[in-house]
Design an enzyme around this catalytic site. Structure first.
Site, PDB file in Angstrom:
ATOM      1  N   GLU A  44      -7.207   4.917  -1.015  1.00 26.27           N
ATOM      2  CA  GLU A  44      -7.034   5.649   0.095  1.00 26.27           C
ATOM      3  C   GLU A  44      -6.776   6.903  -0.002  1.00 26.27           C
ATOM      4  O   GLU A  44      -5.843   7.164  -0.873  1.00 26.27           O
ATOM      5  CB  GLU A  44      -6.156   4.878   1.030  1.00 26.27           C
ATOM      6  CG  GLU A  44      -6.363   3.499   1.633  1.00 26.27           C
ATOM      7  CD  GLU A  44      -5.280   2.793   2.236  1.00 26.27           C
ATOM      8  OE1 GLU A  44      -5.407   1.839   3.225  1.00 26.27           O
ATOM      9  OE2 GLU A  44      -4.139   3.309   2.134  1.00 26.27           O
ATOM     10  N   CYS A  97       0.535  -7.722   5.556  1.00 25.21           N
ATOM     11  CA  CYS A  97       0.241  -6.281   5.157  1.00 25.21           C
ATOM     12  C   CYS A  97      -1.534  -6.199   4.741  1.00 25.21           C
ATOM     13  O   CYS A  97      -1.980  -7.055   4.644  1.00 25.21           O
ATOM     14  CB  CYS A  97       1.221  -5.554   3.990  1.00 25.21           C
ATOM     15  SG  CYS A  97       2.540  -5.534   4.474  1.00 25.21           S
ATOM     16  N   ASP A  98      -1.598  -4.977   4.360  1.00 23.38           N
ATOM     17  CA  ASP A  98      -2.979  -4.367   4.328  1.00 23.38           C
ATOM     18  C   ASP A  98      -4.115  -5.406   3.337  1.00 23.38           C
ATOM     19  O   ASP A  98      -5.162  -5.861   4.332  1.00 23.38           O
ATOM     20  CB  ASP A  98      -3.110  -3.162   3.640  1.00 23.38           C
ATOM     21  CG  ASP A  98      -2.508  -1.871   4.612  1.00 23.38           C
ATOM     22  OD1 ASP A  98      -1.420  -2.218   5.027  1.00 23.38           O
ATOM     23  OD2 ASP A  98      -2.981  -0.960   4.513  1.00 23.38           O
ATOM     24  N   LYS A  99      -4.039  -5.626   2.374  1.00 21.16           N
ATOM     25  CA  LYS A  99      -5.101  -6.548   1.864  1.00 21.16           C
ATOM     26  C   LYS A  99      -4.548  -8.062   1.663  1.00 21.16           C
ATOM     27  O   LYS A  99      -5.453  -8.759   1.689  1.00 21.16           O
ATOM     28  CB  LYS A  99      -5.206  -6.059   0.216  1.00 21.16           C
ATOM     29  CG  LYS A  99      -5.389  -4.760   0.164  1.00 21.16           C
ATOM     30  CD  LYS A  99      -6.593  -3.937   1.226  1.00 21.16           C
ATOM     31  CE  LYS A  99      -6.637  -2.556   1.302  1.00 21.16           C
ATOM     32  NZ  LYS A  99      -5.237  -2.209   1.865  1.00 21.16           N
ATOM     33  N   ASP A 148       0.637  -1.069   0.091  1.00 20.65           N
ATOM     34  CA  ASP A 148       0.128  -0.068  -0.004  1.00 20.65           C
ATOM     35  C   ASP A 148       1.002   1.095   0.202  1.00 20.65           C
ATOM     36  O   ASP A 148       0.572   2.260  -0.691  1.00 20.65           O
ATOM     37  CB  ASP A 148      -0.854  -0.086   1.171  1.00 20.65           C
ATOM     38  CG  ASP A 148      -2.386  -0.935   1.014  1.00 20.65           C
ATOM     39  OD1 ASP A 148      -3.103  -0.447   1.179  1.00 20.65           O
ATOM     40  OD2 ASP A 148      -1.932  -2.308   0.743  1.00 20.65           O
ATOM     41  N   SER A 207      -6.347   5.541   5.133  1.00 25.70           N
ATOM     42  CA  SER A 207      -5.458   4.663   5.823  1.00 25.70           C
ATOM     43  C   SER A 207      -5.540   4.288   7.348  1.00 25.70           C
ATOM     44  O   SER A 207      -6.035   5.303   7.871  1.00 25.70           O
ATOM     45  CB  SER A 207      -3.919   5.259   5.680  1.00 25.70           C
ATOM     46  OG  SER A 207      -2.959   4.497   6.643  1.00 25.70           O
ATOM     47  N   CYS A 221       4.251  -1.668   8.939  1.00 31.38           N
ATOM     48  CA  CYS A 221       4.679  -0.249   9.491  1.00 31.38           C
ATOM     49  C   CYS A 221       4.275  -0.279  11.089  1.00 31.38           C
ATOM     50  O   CYS A 221       3.554  -0.843  11.621  1.00 31.38           O
ATOM     51  CB  CYS A 221       3.494   0.634   8.684  1.00 31.38           C
ATOM     52  SG  CYS A 221       4.071   0.568   7.048  1.00 31.38           S
TER      53      CYS A 221
END
Length: 559
Positions: free
Chosen positions: A447, A121-123, A80, A473, A194
C-alpha cells in the site's frame, strides 16, 4: 440426524478418532453433537483482533446452547498498520492466501461440520471469506468490531492514520512536536479495527452485505456489549445451518453483486476490488466478469453513505446512523433481495419493512433519491497507461480533481517516493508514479498509504496526484489511481513512464492516459528489461512466481 463428522466418529470402526478427541477432554455427549470449528485470528499484535478471545467465548456459549460442540483453532493475522512503510508490507497481501489455505486445511482434515470465522482486519477477512467460498460446509463470518475515534484533530476525530498525516504536518512545520507526541497517546483509544472506513471495515461491511454475517454484525463497536450478544447469536446460527438438511452456499454471484453494490454506495476501500475478485474466483467467476460488474455498477449506483475518509464521521457514527442494514434498506431496489444469508433468511426477509428516518439524520446515510453523489463511489479506469484497468475512489477525491493533468515524477519503489515527498521534491501539478510495487514486482502489492498521507500533511493532497501498480489504504484521500494492470514487472506501460511525461486522470470518462506517442513508447520498450525478482526464497519467492495480476485479484494462480 447425520452430519459429516459422524462418518469419522462412529463406533467401533472409528473409535481411534474418538479417542483422539477424548485426549483433549471431549465426552461421548460432545461427540454426538455436530463439531463446529472456530477459526480465531486473535493475537496481541493486532488491535482489531485483541478482543477476539472474549468474542470466541460468547460464540462457544451459543454453539453449545444450540446443541453443538466447539473445536477452536488459531489463524495467523498480520497488522497492516504495523507493516506500513517497510519490508513487512510485502507479506500482507500474500498472507490472504495462507489464511484461506489454513482454514481449508483445518476444516477438511478434521471433517468439521461448520465453521465460525473470527477476524476483523484487512487481509484476514477476505482470506476467511475465500475459504468459506471454497468449502462446502456452513460458515459464518463474525468481526470483532471497530474501535472508537480518538481526540479531535484537524477538524475531525483522530484515528491511527492521523499520525502519518501529522508527520507531514510536523515536517512542514504546520504543527509542533508536543502536539504530534500527544496524538500518539490519544488517536487510538481502545482496541478494535481502525475507526475509519478502510479495507478492514469495508470488508466486514461487505461480508454482511453478501449475507455471510448476521444483520448488523459489521459495525457494532468492539467495546459495546452488543458485540458479545451478536457472538452468542452467531454460535446459535451456525448450528442451525449445520442441522438444516437443505444447506445452500451463501456466496454466489448474486450475493457478490450485493456486496459490489454496497461497496459503490458507501465509497469503500479500493482494495475491496482485489478481494471480491479473489472470492469470486473461488466460485468460478472470472476476473473479466467481475470487472464488468464493477464497471456497470459504478455507473448506476449512487453514493448514499459518507464516512471517513470521505467525511468527518467515523465507524461508530456509521453504526449509530443505522449501518449496513440501513444502507441496504435505502438501496433495496438495486439489490438481489432473494439471496440467502447465514441467518437462514433472504436479504428481503432480513431487511423487513422499510425503516423510518435515520436516528442520526442524513449527514451520514442519505437516500437513493437524494444521494450524496450520483457519481461512482469507486471507478474502474482504462487507457494506454492501464490497458487491463486501474482502480480509483472518487468518493475520497475532491470533485475538482476528478479530471487532473500533471507531470510525471517517477519512482521505482515506495521508499524512494516517500523520501522525495518528505524532502520537498514534489511540487504542485506533479503526478507521483510509483512502480514495481505490483503483486509480482513488489512482491505483494504494498500500500502507498504513507506516500498519500505525507502529501496530505505537506499540503499537496489537492494539488498533486499519485498513480501506482501497488495499492492504497482505504483511508487514503487525494487524487490517486492504484492496481494499474499490467504491472511494471510484467511489462505494463507504467514501466516506461519517464520524468516529465504528461499524464491525464479522467474519472468521469473512466480514463487514464499517458500523453506519449505509441512509437515513442515502443522505442522505450526496446531498452526495457524484466527485473530480477526481489525474493527468490521463502513464501515471498513462491508468491512472486505465482501471483496473478491485480485485475485478477492478485491470487496465487497455479496455471
Amino acid at each position: 440426524m447425520s452430519w459429516r463428522s459422524r462418518k469419522i466418529l462412529e463406533k467401533p470402526d472409528w473409535s481411534f478418532n474418538r479417542s483422539v478427541f477424548k485426549t483433549v477432554g471431549y465426552s461421548d455427549n460432545d461427540l454426538d453433537r455436530p463439531i463446529i470449528g472456530i477459526a480465531n485470528a486473535w493475537s496481541d499484535l493486532v488491535p482489531g483482533h485483541e478482543n477476539l478471545r472474549k468474542v470466541a467465548d460468547f460464540v462457544r456459549k451459543g454453539i453449545y446452547r444450540a446443541g453443538g460442540s466447539v473445536a477452536e483453532f488459531g489463524v495467523i493475522g498480520a497488522c497492516d498498520g504495523t507493516a506500513q512503510g517497510h519490508a513487512g508490507m510485502h507479506f500482507i497481501l500474500p498472507s490472504r492466501d495462507l489464511i484461506a489455505n489454513d482454514v481449508e486445511v483445518m476444516v477438511e482434515a478434521h471433517r468439521l461440520d461448520g465453521i465460525v470465522l473470527l477476524g476483523s482486519c484487512d487481509k484476514i477477512v477476505p482470506g476467511m471469506l475465500m475459504a468459506a467460498a471454497r468449502l462446502s460446509v456452513p460458515a459464518i463470518f463474525l468481526p470483532g468490531g471497530p474501535m472508537l475515534g480518538g481526540t479531535e484533530f484537524d477538524g475531525r476525530k483522530s484515528d491511527l492514520t492521523t499520525m502519518s498525516e501529522g508527520l507531514g504536518m510536523l515536517k512542514s512545520k504546520r504543527i509542533d512536536e508536543p502536539t504530534y507526541n500527544r496524538l500518539e497517546e490519544t488517536c487510538g483509544p481502545c482496541s478494535g479495527s481502525c475507526a475509519f472506513y478502510g479495507t478492514a471495515n469495508t470488508m466486514c461491511c461487505l461480508a454482511e452485505a453478501m449475507g455471510m454475517s448476521l444483520p448488523g454484525a459489521a459495525l457494532v463497536p468492539a467495546v459495546y456489549a452488543e458485540r458479545f450478544r451478536l457472538a452468542e447469536a452467531t454460535g446459535k446460527a451456525i448450528v442451525d445451518l449445520v442441522v438444516q438438511s437443505d444447506f445452500r452456499q451463501i456466496i454466489t454471484r448474486q450475493s457478490l453483486e450485493n456486496a459490489v453494490r454496497v461497496l459503490m454506495a458507501t465509497g469503500g476501500s479500493t482494495n475491496a476490488v482485489l478481494h471480491l475478485s479473489a472470492i469470486a474466483a473461488e466460485i468460478g467467476i472470472d476476473a473479466d466478469a467481475m470487472m464488468r460488474i464493477y464497471a456497470r455498477f459504478s455507473e448506476n449506483t449512487p453514493q448514499i453513505a459518507k464516512v471517513n475518509p470521505a467525511s468527518k464521521y467515523d465507524m461508530e457514527d456509521f453504526y449509530l446512523a443505522g449501518g449496513i442494514p440501513r444502507v441496504m434498506n435505502e438501496m433495496r431496489s438495486l439489490l438481489n433481495l432473494d439471496s440467502l444469508t447465514v441467518s437462514g433468511r433472504t436479504v428481503a426477509e432480513n431487511l423487513g419493512p422499510e425503516l423510518g428516518a435515520s436516528p442520526r439524520g442524513t449527514e451520514i446515510i442519505s437516500t437513493i433519491e437524494k444521494p450524496f453523489s450520483k457519481l461512482k463511489g469507486l471507478a474502474i479506469l482504462r487507457g494506454n497507461l492501464a490497458p487491463d484497468t486501474g482502480v480509483t475512489k472518487p468518493a475520497a477525491i475532491d470533485p475538482a480533481m476528478h479530471v487532473f493533468t500533471g507531470t510525471a515524477k517517477v519512482f521505482n519503489s515506495e521508499e524512494e517516493a516517500e523520501k522525495a515527498i518528505l524532502g520537498g521534491l514534489i511540487q504542485e501539478g506533479d503526478v507521483v508514479v510509483i512502480r514495481y510495487e505490483g503483486p509480482k514486482g513488489g512482491p505483494g502489492m504494498r500500500e502507498m498509504y504513507k506516500a498519500m498521507k505525507y502529501l496530505y500533511g505537506m499540503g499537496l493532497a489537492k494539488k498533486t496526484a499519485l498513480i501506482t501498480d501497488g495499492r492504497f489504504s482505504g483511508t487514503n484521500n487525494g487524487c490517486f489511481v492504484g492496481h494499474i494492470s499490467p504491472e511494471a514487472a510484467e511489462g505494463g506501460p507504467i514501466a516506461v513512464v519517464e520524468d516529465g511525461d504528461k499524464i491525464v486522470i479522467d474519472i468521469p470518462n473512466n480514463a487514464l492516459r499517458l500523453c506519449v506517442d505509441d512509437a515513442v513508447l515502443a522505442e522505450r520498450f526496446k531498452s526495457w528489461r524484466k527485473p530480477e525478482p526481489k525474493f527468490t526464497k521463502g513464501y515471498l519467492g513462491l508468491y512472486s512466481r505465482l501471483a496473478s495480476s491485480a485485475d485478477k485479484g492478485a491470487v496465487m494462480a497455479l496455471k
